[in-house]
Design an enzyme around this catalytic site. Structure first.
Site, short mmCIF file in Angstrom:
data_model
loop_
_atom_site.label_atom_id
_atom_site.label_comp_id
_atom_site.label_asym_id
_atom_site.label_seq_id
_atom_site.Cartn_x
_atom_site.Cartn_y
_atom_site.Cartn_z
N PRO A 1 36.77 45.53 49.71
CA PRO A 1 36.12 44.24 49.77
C PRO A 1 34.97 44.09 50.07
O PRO A 1 34.17 42.92 50.20
CB PRO A 1 37.16 43.88 51.20
CG PRO A 1 37.70 45.02 51.59
CD PRO A 1 37.79 46.08 50.71
N GLU B 1 41.48 51.66 56.68
CA GLU B 1 40.39 50.95 57.20
C GLU B 1 39.11 51.29 56.32
O GLU B 1 38.10 50.43 56.55
CB GLU B 1 40.12 51.25 58.67
CG GLU B 1 41.33 51.03 59.62
CD GLU B 1 41.88 49.83 59.59
OE1 GLU B 1 43.25 49.66 59.08
OE2 GLU B 1 41.20 48.65 59.54
N ARG C 1 41.61 42.95 28.29
CA ARG C 1 41.61 41.80 27.32
C ARG C 1 40.52 41.79 26.38
O ARG C 1 40.50 41.17 25.30
CB ARG C 1 41.47 40.51 28.31
CG ARG C 1 42.73 40.15 29.01
CD ARG C 1 42.72 38.77 29.73
NE ARG C 1 42.69 37.75 28.91
CZ ARG C 1 41.72 37.04 28.65
NH1 ARG C 1 40.41 37.52 29.08
NH2 ARG C 1 41.52 36.02 27.83
N ASP D 1 37.71 31.03 26.87
CA ASP D 1 38.21 31.41 28.31
C ASP D 1 37.42 30.91 29.45
O ASP D 1 36.15 30.52 29.17
CB ASP D 1 37.84 32.95 28.60
CG ASP D 1 38.92 33.93 28.17
OD1 ASP D 1 40.06 33.27 27.58
OD2 ASP D 1 38.88 35.06 27.74
N1 ADE Z 1 40.61 46.28 48.92
C1 ADE Z 1 41.03 45.44 49.89
N2 ADE Z 1 40.76 44.12 49.55
C2 ADE Z 1 39.90 44.40 48.46
C3 ADE Z 1 39.13 43.31 47.54
N3 ADE Z 1 39.32 42.01 48.11
N4 ADE Z 1 38.75 43.75 46.51
C4 ADE Z 1 38.81 45.26 46.16
N5 ADE Z 1 39.56 46.10 46.87
C5 ADE Z 1 39.99 45.65 47.97
#
Ligand code: ADE
Length: 219
Positions: free
Chosen positions: A82, A109, A147, A162
């Protein structure tokens, strides 16, 4: 692709678009269990965080050993996290131009930062929300990239239309039969057979939808 939960990925890649692309040899996906490269008797791939705090961190050794076990032409190494660069259609297009990609699914984590620095690996996020791990995000990357592989989607034209094909513009609304459903009628122009008028209606409807759903794009 490397993961500590290979089963999360195995079934989805057999289905639908990915399954077909693999069967037609337009795509090859290899799913590897990171624990194969753990170096201790417990097959551990994670450890406590230096500096303390809750949660475990994926160790660098198994990830380096796993990725380095691949051919030198492993392509770009992506770490799903993330905290990464956000995946957008422009990055998908870039990735679709690569012969090989290596995906590492983060978990717990986090992942030891030396993976990013030393492999090196590019961190990619699929959006501003936190999932339990990188497996679903890895599938998102694979499906979006697949795709765009020539021959995967019947009519090449369908990606031109798209959402995001045109920067800052979502796809236009779509309709099929019946012409009237629960009192809601298909716009007359779409049934007129006037291709120019249909095209103009779609552009305007796409613009309106973008403005309504994604004012941040409409700029
Ligand atoms: N791992 C946990 N959340 C994620 C996200 N939003 N994007 C990529 N990997 C992740």
């Amino acid at each position: 692709m490397f993961t500590i939960f290979p089963a999360i990925l195995e079934a989805p890649v057999r289905e639908s678009l990915l399954g077909r692309a693999i069967a037609e040899r337009l795509l090859e996906v290899r799913i590897h269990d990171l624990r194969t490269w753990s170096t201790d008797h417990h097959r551990s791939v994670d450890d406590e965080a230096y500096g303390g705090g809750p949660g475990m961190v994926l160790k660098p050794e198994p990830i380096f050993a796993a990725v380095e076990s691949l051919d030198p032409d492993r392509g770009r190494v992506l770490l799903l996290s993330p905290a990464g660069r956000r995946l957008e259609q422009s990055l998908v297009r870039e990735l679709a131009g690569e012969e090989h990609l290596t995906l590492v699914c983060g978990r717990y984590e986090g992942v030891d930062e030396r993976v990013i620095e030393g492999l090196p690996a590019e961190e990619v996020s699929i959006g501003d929300y936190v999932l339990a791990g990188g497996e679903v995000p890895a599938l998102v990357v694979i499906e979006a990239v697949t795709r765009l592989i020539p021959g995967v989607i019947g009519k090449e034209e369908s990606h031109e239309r798209d959402s995001f094909a045109e920067p800052g513009m979502l796809d236009h609304p779509h309709f099929t039969r019946p012409a009237v459903f629960r009192g809601m009628a298909v716009p007359e122009v779409l049934r007129s057979g006037d291709h120019g008028a249909v095209e103009r209606w779609r552009r305007e409807a796409a613009r309106e939808k973008t403005f309504r759903n994604r004012p941040d794009l409409a700029g």
